[in-house]
Scaffold this motif. Structure first.
Motif, PDB file in Angstrom:
ATOM      1  N   LEU A  99       5.984   7.071  -6.425  1.00 41.00           N
ATOM      2  CA  LEU A  99       4.675   7.669  -6.682  1.00 41.00           C
ATOM      3  C   LEU A  99       3.593   6.593  -6.635  1.00 41.00           C
ATOM      4  O   LEU A  99       3.826   5.457  -7.043  1.00 41.00           O
ATOM      5  CB  LEU A  99       4.663   8.317  -8.073  1.00 41.00           C
ATOM      6  N   PRO A 100       2.392   6.940  -6.171  1.00 42.81           N
ATOM      7  CA  PRO A 100       1.283   5.986  -6.261  1.00 42.81           C
ATOM      8  C   PRO A 100       0.959   5.698  -7.732  1.00 42.81           C
ATOM      9  O   PRO A 100       1.035   6.582  -8.581  1.00 42.81           O
ATOM     10  CB  PRO A 100       0.123   6.716  -5.580  1.00 42.81           C
ATOM     11  N   LYS A 101       0.579   4.451  -8.012  1.00 39.34           N
ATOM     12  CA  LYS A 101       0.200   4.048  -9.363  1.00 39.34           C
ATOM     13  C   LYS A 101      -1.311   3.859  -9.435  1.00 39.34           C
ATOM     14  O   LYS A 101      -1.920   3.261  -8.545  1.00 39.34           O
ATOM     15  CB  LYS A 101       0.877   2.733  -9.762  1.00 39.34           C
ATOM     16  N   ASN A 102      -1.898   4.366 -10.521  1.00 36.60           N
ATOM     17  CA  ASN A 102      -3.258   4.016 -10.896  1.00 36.60           C
ATOM     18  C   ASN A 102      -3.127   3.126 -12.128  1.00 36.60           C
ATOM     19  O   ASN A 102      -2.760   3.615 -13.197  1.00 36.60           O
ATOM     20  CB  ASN A 102      -4.081   5.262 -11.229  1.00 36.60           C
ATOM     21  N   VAL A 103      -3.393   1.855 -11.990  1.00 30.28           N
ATOM     22  CA  VAL A 103      -3.071   0.934 -13.074  1.00 30.28           C
ATOM     23  C   VAL A 103      -4.272   0.051 -13.405  1.00 30.28           C
ATOM     24  O   VAL A 103      -4.958  -0.452 -12.504  1.00 30.28           O
ATOM     25  CB  VAL A 103      -1.823   0.070 -12.725  1.00 30.28           C
ATOM     26  N   VAL A 104      -4.504  -0.114 -14.698  1.00 29.33           N
ATOM     27  CA  VAL A 104      -5.528  -1.038 -15.184  1.00 29.33           C
ATOM     28  C   VAL A 104      -4.831  -2.108 -16.019  1.00 29.33           C
ATOM     29  O   VAL A 104      -4.125  -1.796 -16.981  1.00 29.33           O
ATOM     30  CB  VAL A 104      -6.596  -0.309 -16.031  1.00 29.33           C
ATOM     31  N   PHE A 105      -5.025  -3.353 -15.624  1.00 26.15           N
ATOM     32  CA  PHE A 105      -4.477  -4.482 -16.371  1.00 26.15           C
ATOM     33  C   PHE A 105      -5.535  -4.936 -17.382  1.00 26.15           C
ATOM     34  O   PHE A 105      -6.651  -5.309 -16.997  1.00 26.15           O
ATOM     35  CB  PHE A 105      -4.116  -5.629 -15.424  1.00 26.15           C
ATOM     36  N   VAL A 106      -5.179  -4.900 -18.670  1.00 31.73           N
ATOM     37  CA  VAL A 106      -6.116  -5.244 -19.741  1.00 31.73           C
ATOM     38  C   VAL A 106      -5.608  -6.508 -20.417  1.00 31.73           C
ATOM     39  O   VAL A 106      -4.544  -6.506 -21.047  1.00 31.73           O
ATOM     40  CB  VAL A 106      -6.243  -4.085 -20.753  1.00 31.73           C
ATOM     41  N   LEU A 107      -6.373  -7.589 -20.274  1.00 34.96           N
ATOM     42  CA  LEU A 107      -5.923  -8.910 -20.707  1.00 34.96           C
ATOM     43  C   LEU A 107      -6.819  -9.456 -21.819  1.00 34.96           C
ATOM     44  O   LEU A 107      -8.044  -9.533 -21.678  1.00 34.96           O
ATOM     45  CB  LEU A 107      -5.943  -9.860 -19.505  1.00 34.96           C
ATOM     46  N   ASP A 108      -6.201  -9.839 -22.918  1.00 35.59           N
ATOM     47  CA  ASP A 108      -6.902 -10.471 -24.040  1.00 35.59           C
ATOM     48  C   ASP A 108      -7.369 -11.866 -23.610  1.00 35.59           C
ATOM     49  O   ASP A 108      -6.550 -12.714 -23.240  1.00 35.59           O
ATOM     50  CB  ASP A 108      -5.945 -10.567 -25.229  1.00 35.59           C
ATOM     51  N   SER A 109      -8.686 -12.082 -23.652  1.00 34.89           N
ATOM     52  CA  SER A 109      -9.231 -13.406 -23.313  1.00 34.89           C
ATOM     53  C   SER A 109      -9.998 -13.983 -24.501  1.00 34.89           C
ATOM     54  O   SER A 109     -10.966 -14.721 -24.328  1.00 34.89           O
ATOM     55  CB  SER A 109     -10.142 -13.317 -22.088  1.00 34.89           C
ATOM     56  N   SER A 110      -9.575 -13.631 -25.713  1.00 28.48           N
ATOM     57  CA  SER A 110     -10.215 -14.168 -26.914  1.00 28.48           C
ATOM     58  C   SER A 110      -9.833 -15.634 -27.100  1.00 28.48           C
ATOM     59  O   SER A 110      -8.958 -16.168 -26.407  1.00 28.48           O
ATOM     60  CB  SER A 110      -9.809 -13.350 -28.140  1.00 28.48           C
ATOM     61  N   ALA A 111     -10.470 -16.293 -28.057  1.00 27.01           N
ATOM     62  CA  ALA A 111     -10.284 -17.732 -28.241  1.00 27.01           C
ATOM     63  C   ALA A 111      -8.837 -18.103 -28.558  1.00 27.01           C
ATOM     64  O   ALA A 111      -8.380 -19.197 -28.197  1.00 27.01           O
ATOM     65  CB  ALA A 111     -11.205 -18.225 -29.356  1.00 27.01           C
ATOM     66  N   SER A 112      -8.093 -17.195 -29.199  1.00 24.96           N
ATOM     67  CA  SER A 112      -6.711 -17.513 -29.579  1.00 24.96           C
ATOM     68  C   SER A 112      -5.770 -17.607 -28.384  1.00 24.96           C
ATOM     69  O   SER A 112      -4.654 -18.109 -28.507  1.00 24.96           O
ATOM     70  CB  SER A 112      -6.186 -16.465 -30.563  1.00 24.96           C
ATOM     71  N   MET A 113      -6.192 -17.124 -27.221  1.00 24.88           N
ATOM     72  CA  MET A 113      -5.354 -17.183 -26.023  1.00 24.88           C
ATOM     73  C   MET A 113      -5.484 -18.516 -25.294  1.00 24.88           C
ATOM     74  O   MET A 113      -4.903 -18.696 -24.217  1.00 24.88           O
ATOM     75  CB  MET A 113      -5.727 -16.045 -25.076  1.00 24.88           C
ATOM     76  N   VAL A 114      -6.218 -19.447 -25.847  1.00 25.27           N
ATOM     77  CA  VAL A 114      -6.467 -20.709 -25.164  1.00 25.27           C
ATOM     78  C   VAL A 114      -5.160 -21.453 -24.879  1.00 25.27           C
ATOM     79  O   VAL A 114      -4.194 -21.363 -25.645  1.00 25.27           O
ATOM     80  CB  VAL A 114      -7.417 -21.599 -26.008  1.00 25.27           C
ATOM     81  N   GLY A 115      -5.114 -22.134 -23.748  1.00 24.99           N
ATOM     82  CA  GLY A 115      -3.960 -22.975 -23.447  1.00 24.99           C
ATOM     83  C   GLY A 115      -2.867 -22.277 -22.674  1.00 24.99           C
ATOM     84  O   GLY A 115      -3.110 -21.504 -21.744  1.00 24.99           O
ATOM     85  N   THR A 116      -1.614 -22.537 -23.103  1.00 21.05           N
ATOM     86  CA  THR A 116      -0.436 -22.101 -22.346  1.00 21.05           C
ATOM     87  C   THR A 116      -0.349 -20.591 -22.211  1.00 21.05           C
ATOM     88  O   THR A 116       0.005 -20.071 -21.151  1.00 21.05           O
ATOM     89  CB  THR A 116       0.845 -22.628 -23.030  1.00 21.05           C
ATOM     90  N   LYS A 117      -0.678 -19.858 -23.275  1.00 16.54           N
ATOM     91  CA  LYS A 117      -0.543 -18.395 -23.236  1.00 16.54           C
ATOM     92  C   LYS A 117      -1.377 -17.789 -22.119  1.00 16.54           C
ATOM     93  O   LYS A 117      -0.894 -16.957 -21.346  1.00 16.54           O
ATOM     94  CB  LYS A 117      -0.932 -17.786 -24.589  1.00 16.54           C
ATOM     95  N   LEU A 118      -2.637 -18.178 -22.035  1.00 17.51           N
ATOM     96  CA  LEU A 118      -3.507 -17.602 -21.015  1.00 17.51           C
ATOM     97  C   LEU A 118      -3.100 -18.075 -19.623  1.00 17.51           C
ATOM     98  O   LEU A 118      -3.112 -17.282 -18.665  1.00 17.51           O
ATOM     99  CB  LEU A 118      -4.963 -17.968 -21.297  1.00 17.51           C
TER     100      LEU A 118
END
Length: 702
Positions: free
Chosen positions: A292-311
C-alpha cells in the motif's frame, strides 16, 4: 566446577581454615598490613552461596511458549546466608507460578484476586521512569531468601507468552544470567509447529548492555555446545556449556540472551486455523501482495536535550529511511522544540529531488529550546488529514506518524491526559502513531499510550545504544503495509468470545492472530470471511475451513500442568485464547475514560486471570507455606506471566510460625518484582506504585 574446587583446596592448604584466615586478616589490619589477596578470595569463595544448577526448559506449541526456570543454591558457610534468585523475563509474558524450597520447607505460589482499595483512582504524574537493571523489553523477577547453614534452596519460576512475528520471524529469547558460574547450566527448548518449520536459527548470545558482561570468542553462529535436532514439524535445541565454556564467555556468569528465531510454512489464502477441545486459533499472514502507498510524517525532537550523539545518529537513520521510501509514497518532515518547524506545509511525492531536499533540511536541524509534544503531533495529524482529504486516496493508502523524542512535554500543553485526548480526537482512528523514546528521561508512559490508542507501536532506546540502528529496525517493521481496514468474521452461531477481529493495518512480516470458542465441538467446517483493502482493490476472502476431529483430554505439551484442586488440564489453544483475551481487556481498561466501564473491564480481566493463573495488575500471588517437602514438588508447575503497569518494586516479607532448628535468626523470605517495559501498561494508579509488606501467608500484589 573442578577448577573452582581445586582453587579452594589449594588456598585452604596455604592459609588454613576460614577462622584462621579471618583472624590473620584482623591481626594484619591491626599491624597496618594488607590482607593477602588469596585470603580475601578464599573468604569470598567460602561464604558466597554456590549455584549448583541453573536450567531453563521451554516448550513452544503453535507460537505459544511455556517456560520454567529452575535454580538451585547451596550455602557452604557455617552460618545462615542471604541468597537472591534473579531472572529477566519478556515484558509480554505472564508469570503463572513461583515456588521456593528452603531446606525441607516448600513455599508455593497461588494466584488470587487483588483487593481493590477504596482510595484507588487514576492519577497523572510527571513521571520519571525507573529501570531496575532490566534489558530493553524485559522485566526482572527477584526473590531472596535466607538459607540455613550447610543447607540448600531451590527456586522455580514459570511463565507463558505468545510469540510475535516481526520481519518474518518469531523470536524466543531466554535470559541466561545466573550471576555466577554454574556447575550445571542448561537451556532446553522444544518447538512443535503442525504447519511445519520453514526456517530455524540460533543466534550468538546477545550480551547484556550493562557493564561487566562478557563477549564470546565467536560472534557468528550458535553459542558453543549448542545442539539442534529438527524434523519437519519439531525441533529440539539444547545449550549446555561446561564451566570452562561459561568462563570463556563471561566469568561473572552473565552470559546474555539465548535467542531462537524461526518461521513456519503457511498457506497464502485464508491462513492457518487450529482447533482443540472447543477452542480455535486463526493465524493470518498473507504475503506476495502489492504494498500500500504510505502517507508518512517524520516528527523529530530537536530540543536542546538532543544535542550530540542522539541527534546525529537519528539524522543518519532518517537519511537511510528516506532512501527506502517508494515512488508511490508521500512524506513530510517536522522538527520540534519549543517551536514547530515544518519542512513543507503539505505532503510531497517521493522523487530523487524531494529526497535530497529532505536530507538537506534534516542536516540543518540544530538542537535548541524545549519540547512541545502536543503541538508537533497536532501539526503532523493536520498535514496527513489535509492530504488524504484532497487526494481521494484514503482507502488505498496508510497514514503514519513516526515520532521520536528523548524528553517530556515542557512547552505548550504539558498535561498528559489532555495530550492523549487531543491526539485521539484529531487522529480519529485514521492516523497510526509509532513512537520511539530515547534515553532515561523520556516520558515513556505517554509514548506507550499514544501508540496504544492510535493503532501504533512503541520502542525504547537506551542512552548507550545506537539510536540510529534502533530507528531503522523499528521502521523496517512498518515499511511495507500490505492491507488496511482488515475485518475477519466467523458465523455467530459457530463462534463465541472471539478476540479482536478488526485491525487497522497489516504489515509484511507480521501476523494477525484471533482466538475464540466454538459453540459446537463436533463442527466439521468453520466458515471464515476476510475483508480488507489493498493498493488496487477491496479484498474479500471466503472459505469453509475443515477443522477435523478434535482431540480431547491430553495436554499436547506432554508435561505436567497445574491442575490443582481437581481442575481440568487446559490445552495450549485455550491458554492462548485466555492470554489474548486478558491482554485485550487490560488494553481496553487502560484506554477507557469511563469509570463504570473501567470497573467492568477490571472485573472481567481479574476473573479470567484468576481462572487461568495469570499474574496481572488485578491479581496477586499468595505464598502458601511452609509445608513439608514431598516427592515431585521440585518439578515447577504453572505457566506464565507478569504484565503490569509502571515500573514497580514490591516485596513480601514474612516469618514462618516456627523457624527451623538450624536458623539463627527469623526466616524472612523476600520477593521483589521490578517492572521495566510493558507495552501500554505502565502503572498509572497510585495503588501500584507503593511498596507493601505482608505477613508470610499474605498477598504479593502486582
Amino acid at each position: 566446577m573442578l577448577l573452582l574446587l581445586g582453587l579452594c583446596l589449594g588456598l585452604s592448604q596455604c592459609v588454613g581454615s576460614q577462622e584462621e584466615a579471618q583472624s590473620w586478616g584482623h591481626s594484619s589490619e591491626q599491624d597496618g598490613l594488607r590482607v593477602p589477596r588469596q585470603v580475601r578470595l578464599l573468604q569470598r569463595l567460602k561464604t558466597k552461596p554456590l549455584m549448583t544448577e541453573f536450567s531453563v526448559k521451554s516448550t513452544i506449541i503453535s507460537r505459544y511458549a511455556f517456560t520454567t526456570v529452575s535454580c538451585r543454591m547451596l550455602n557452604r558457610a557455617s552460618e545462615d546466608q542471604d541468597v537472591e534468585f534473579q531472572m529477566q523475563i519478556p515484558a509480554a509474558a505472564f508469570i503463572t507460578n513461583f515456588t521456593m524450597l528452603i531446606g525441607e520447607k516448600v513455599y508455593q505460589g497461588e494466584i488470587t484476586e487483588r483487593e481493590k482499595k477504596s482510595g484507588d483512582r487514576v492519577k497523572e504524574k510527571r513521571n520519571k521512569t525507573t529501570e531496575e537493571n532490566g534489558e530493553k523489553g524485559t522485566e526482572i523477577f527477584r526473590a531472596s531468601a535466607v538459607i540455613p547453614s550447610k543447607d540448600k534452596a531451590a527456586f522455580f519460576l514459570s511463565y507463558e507468552e505468545l510469540l510475535q512475528r516481526r520481519l518474518g520471524k518469531y523470536e524466543h529469547s531466554i535470559s541466561v544470567r545466573p550471576q555466577q558460574l554454574s556447575g550445571r547450566l542448561s537451556v532446553d527448548v522444544n518447538i512443535l509447529e503442525s504447519a511445519g518449520i520453514a526456517s530455524l536459527e540460533v543466534l550468538p548470545l546477545r550480551n547484556s548492555r550493562q557493564r561487566g558482561s562478557g563477549r564470546g570468542e565467536d560472534d557468528s553462529g550458535p553459542p558453543p555446545s549448542t545442539v539442534i535436532n529438527q524434523n519437519e514439524t519439531f525441533a529440539n535445541i539444547i545449550f549446555k556449556p561446561t564451566v570452562v565454556q561459561q568462563a570463556r564467555i563471561a566469568q561473572n556468569g552473565i552470559l546474555g540472551d539465548f535467542i531462537i528465531r524461526y518461521d513456519v510454512n503457511r498457506e497464502q489464502s485464508i491462513g492457518d486455523i487450529q482447533v482443540l477441545n472447543g477452542y480455535f486459533v486463526h493465524y493470518f499472514a498473507p504475503k506476495d501482495l502489492p504494498p500500500l502507498p504510505k502517507n508518512v510524517v517524520f516528527v523529530l525532537d530537536s530540543s536542546a536535550s538532543m544535542v550530540g550523539t542522539k541527534l546525529r545518529q537519528t539524522k543518519d537513520a532518517l537519511f537511510t529511511i528516506l532512501h527506502d521510501l517508494r515512488p508511490q509514497d508521500h512524506f513530510s518532515i517536522i522538527g520540534f522544540s519549543n517551536r514547530i518547524k515544518v519542512w513543507k506545509d503539505h505532503l510531497i511525492s517521493v522523487t530523487p529531488d524531494s529526497i535530497r531536499d529532505g536530507k538537506v533540511y534534516i542536516h540543518h536541524m540544530s538542537p535548541t529550546g524545549g519540547t512541545d509534544i502536543n503541538g508537533a503531533l497536532q501539526r503532523a495529524i493536520r498535514l496527513l488529514n489535509k492530504y488524504v482529504a484532497h487526494s481521494g486516496i484514503g482507502d488505498r493508502s496508510v497514514s503514519l506518524i513516526v515520532f521520536l523524542t528523548d524528553g517530556k512535554p515542557t512547552v505548550g500543553e504539558t498535561h498528559t491526559l489532555k495530550i492523549l485526548n487531543n491526539t485521539r480526537e484529531a487522529a480519529r482512528g485514521q492516523v497510526c502513531i509509532f513512537t520511539i523514546g530515547i534515553g532515561n528521561d523520556v516520558d515513556f508512559r505517554l509514548l506507550e499510550k499514544l501508540s496504544l490508542e492510535n493503532c501504533g507501536l512503541t520502542r525504547r532506546v537506551h542512552e548507550e545504544e545506537d539510536a540510529g540502528s534502533q530507528l531503522i529496525g523499528f521502521y523496517d517493521e512498518i515499511r511495507t503495509p500490505l492491507l488496511s481496514d482488515i475485518r475477519i468474521d466467523y458465523p455467530p452461531s459457530s463462534v463465541v468470545q472471539a478476540t479482536k477481529t478488526l485491525f487497522p493495518n497489516y504489515f509484511n512480516g507480521s501476523e494477525i492472530i484471533i482466538a475464540g470458542k466454538l459453540v459446537d465441538r463436533k463442527l466439521d467446517h468453520l466458515h471464515v470471511e476476510v475483508t480488507a483493502s489493498n493498493s488496487k482493490k477491496f479484498v474479500i476472502l471466503k472459505t469453509d475451513v475443515p477443522v477435523g476431529p478434535q482431540k480431547a483430554g491430553k495436554d499436547v505439551t506432554g508435561s505436567p500442568r497445574p491442575g490443582g484442586d481437581g481442575e481440568r488440564d487446559p490445552n495450549h489453544i485455550e491458554r492462548l485464547w485466555s492470554y489474548l483475551t486478558t491482554k485485550e481487556l487490560l488494553s481496553s481498561w487502560l484506554q477507557s475514560d469511563d469509570e463504570p466501564e473501567k470497573e467492568r473491564l477490571r472485573q472481567r480481566a481479574q476473573a479470567l486471570a484468576v481462572s487461568y493463573r495469570f499474574l496481572t495488575p488485578f491479581t496477586s500471588m499468595k505464598l502458601r507455606g511452609p509445608v513439608p517437602r514431598t516427592d515431585g514438588l521440585e518439578e515447577a508447575h504453572g505457566m506464565s506471566a507478569a504484565m503490569g503497569p509502571e515500573p514497580v518494586v514490591q516485596s513480601v516479607r514474612g516469618a514462618g510460625t516456627q523457624p527451623g532448628p538450624l536458623l539463627k535468626k527469623p526466616y524472612q523470605p523476600r520477593i521483589k518484582i521490578s517492572k521495566t517495559s510493558v507495552r501500554g501498561f505502565r502503572r498509572e494508579e497510585q495503588i501500584f506504585s507503593n511498596v507493601m509488606k505482608f505477613p508470610f501467608d499474605s498477598i504479593l500484589g502486582l
